[in-house]
Write an enzyme that holds these catalytic residues in place. Sequence first.
Site, PDB file in Angstrom:
ATOM      1  N   ASP A  11       9.845   2.720  -7.122  1.00 33.80           N
ATOM      2  CA  ASP A  11       9.015   1.845  -7.246  1.00 33.80           C
ATOM      3  C   ASP A  11       9.539   0.476  -7.155  1.00 33.80           C
ATOM      4  O   ASP A  11      10.500   0.127  -7.939  1.00 33.80           O
ATOM      5  CB  ASP A  11       8.278   2.211  -8.582  1.00 33.80           C
ATOM      6  CG  ASP A  11       6.951   1.117  -8.697  1.00 33.80           C
ATOM      7  OD1 ASP A  11       6.692   0.636  -7.926  1.00 33.80           O
ATOM      8  OD2 ASP A  11       6.504   1.325  -9.700  1.00 33.80           O
ATOM      9  N   ASP A 105       4.895  -0.196  -1.858  1.00 33.34           N
ATOM     10  CA  ASP A 105       6.090  -0.446  -2.553  1.00 33.34           C
ATOM     11  C   ASP A 105       6.453   0.656  -3.383  1.00 33.34           C
ATOM     12  O   ASP A 105       7.288   0.470  -4.318  1.00 33.34           O
ATOM     13  CB  ASP A 105       5.926  -1.876  -3.532  1.00 33.34           C
ATOM     14  CG  ASP A 105       4.436  -1.478  -4.506  1.00 33.34           C
ATOM     15  OD1 ASP A 105       3.813  -0.500  -4.234  1.00 33.34           O
ATOM     16  OD2 ASP A 105       4.451  -2.161  -5.340  1.00 33.34           O
ATOM     17  N   GLU A 106       5.836   1.820  -3.300  1.00 32.57           N
ATOM     18  CA  GLU A 106       6.412   2.917  -3.873  1.00 32.57           C
ATOM     19  C   GLU A 106       6.136   4.443  -2.989  1.00 32.57           C
ATOM     20  O   GLU A 106       5.261   4.308  -2.045  1.00 32.57           O
ATOM     21  CB  GLU A 106       5.524   3.427  -5.380  1.00 32.57           C
ATOM     22  CG  GLU A 106       4.290   3.516  -5.329  1.00 32.57           C
ATOM     23  CD  GLU A 106       3.630   3.459  -6.683  1.00 32.57           C
ATOM     24  OE1 GLU A 106       4.166   4.350  -7.427  1.00 32.57           O
ATOM     25  OE2 GLU A 106       2.347   3.091  -6.789  1.00 32.57           O
TER      26      GLU A 106
END
Length: 650
Positions: A11, A105-106
Amino acid sequence: MRSLPSILHVDLDAFYASVEQLHKPSLRGKPVVVGGIGNRGVVSTASYEARAFGVHSALATGIARRRAPNAAYLIPRFGAYQVYSERVMALMHELSPLVEPLSLDEAFIDISHLMEPIDRQSSRNATLKARQVADDLRTRIKTETGLTASIGAGSSKLIAKIASDAEKPDGLVIIEPGTEQTWLDPLPVRALWGVGPATAERLRKIGATTVAELRTLSHAELTAAVGASYGATLYAIARGQDDRDVSTDRELKSVSVEDTFAEDLLDPATITAHMDDLVTRLSGRIRKAGRSGRTITIKVRGHDFTTVSRSETTPNPTDDPAAIRAATHRMLPGAVAAATQLTPGVRLLGVGLTGLAEWAQLDLFSAEEGDDTLDFWDRDAETAPGDSDGDFDMDMPRGVVEGSAAPAAPQPPPDPDPQPDPADITTPVPTVEGERSPRQFGPLPPGTRGAVEAAGAERRLLPGQDVTHDEFGGGWVQGSGLGRVTVRFERPWTGPGRIKTLRSDDPALRLTDAADLAREALELLAGRGPDDGISIGDMTDEPAKTEVVDNELEDRFEIWHGDRLAGFAAYRRRGDATVFVHTQIEPEFEGKGLASVLARRALDETVARGQAIIPVCPFIAAYLRKHPEYEEHVRWPAPDSPAGDHSGDR
């Protein structure tokens, strides 16, 4: 669950805000808020400096501005975020072919193939191996992008996800197999995946504030508190039970669009027109994805934030805009009436399609059937079936409305293949079961779309946009209005730059592509290596003039070495005094005597404008003790006065 900690959850920390700080050197270490910038905007991401003031994702921008008035409020630049996301995802794919992106983003990564030689060894050795792999990945992300990532590793996706959140930012947590329950039990229920404030409050009322307390509740008690479906889920995850594998092909479950309006909509015809526009955008997006759906859901939010949803299910999957539009027209009057029962005005409209399939049943009559556009607002909204007054995610419809309204006058058929709205092309990704796919795009954060459209109509630039000037080079917009635009001329590799105010119609000033800037920054970083986040480029060896300027826009005196910001002394005005709160010299300029030059010029300027000096900053205080010529202008803080107490500052 597995016997090895072979699932990683990666993350990126405060992703959008972190990219902005990378690209805007003057914002590094300062509060940055990305999202809707209008009065009705919503925060997408806040930097950790902004979070210290209580600003967080999904907070109304108006509230955020009151909590952190000195933060930088920027519109999202999704082109840049996409470039950084693709680079990070590529690093993950180099590590393993099994990568499951959840958003830009993860992602989850399956590293079981890296642990095959230690399958028969102790879980302790497996934990050490997972830590080594995760730490190497975290280092590569930092080295090759400048971003920090928090990584969790565990025997299941659930454990890995919770672990990655445990020590943010830049955290690394590995849960050894067999210790999962011991680690989970003391955590608050909010740490569990999917437990939000409302669910946590329901659980608190039945005596469960920690995971250990949650485990004491029976299946029946949980079902009674949160419903049958989620009750069963909570019962399992409280015990760490999660057998899901990392999947490289996430199925799209829903598509939705929504708009928050700068001013409330009051006229029924205007409300209908905006809903029709949403339907056109939705149908274009769903066709581009090659999908169709059965359940059509609308969402209406009134002036007082009363949010009402309606859902209707068609016999067969459809992607036909006429069929979707007709369904929204049947549901809209009741939803609007319920949302505006106490206070008139609609602040938000949304429409979504769920129950997706890869085919659509052809309806030979849909293009010829009329939409109920003439008098449907006169129907009795109180007796409409399926009414729901609670706020909910567009991706989770709660009811099904059966039946249809009487036909009205026929309308011209819509464009059979509507083109996507240009404003939607570079926008955030849509939710997929509460998560997001990096390959799908959806509506702008609430409050952003309206601001972008209004700025375009007024030929006005927005905070955060990248620009280039023929004389001054590249920079970004700090603000604009009244025919002027303030630009900070700096790039990711230049260090903090100077501020200039220009005419907004200056022919030498033009917008630049955020994605191109991101690619250039990554190329330079790959060629030169990281430098602790201060600057990608190298300091020039050419002789340069040193000068000190008073940057009243940011309340600080700045010392410049040529075209490079060498340091600053931050201050606050308090009545007839100037409070010096902090002094900083950039590392590459330390040991050159510039701090003393900065202190003398800043103090001289303060005295010249008739202000007293209050030295809270230790360096300024030390300088004053060595230079008694300033003594008559100094008001020393009381010994018991807290250094951070500036309640009277402007």
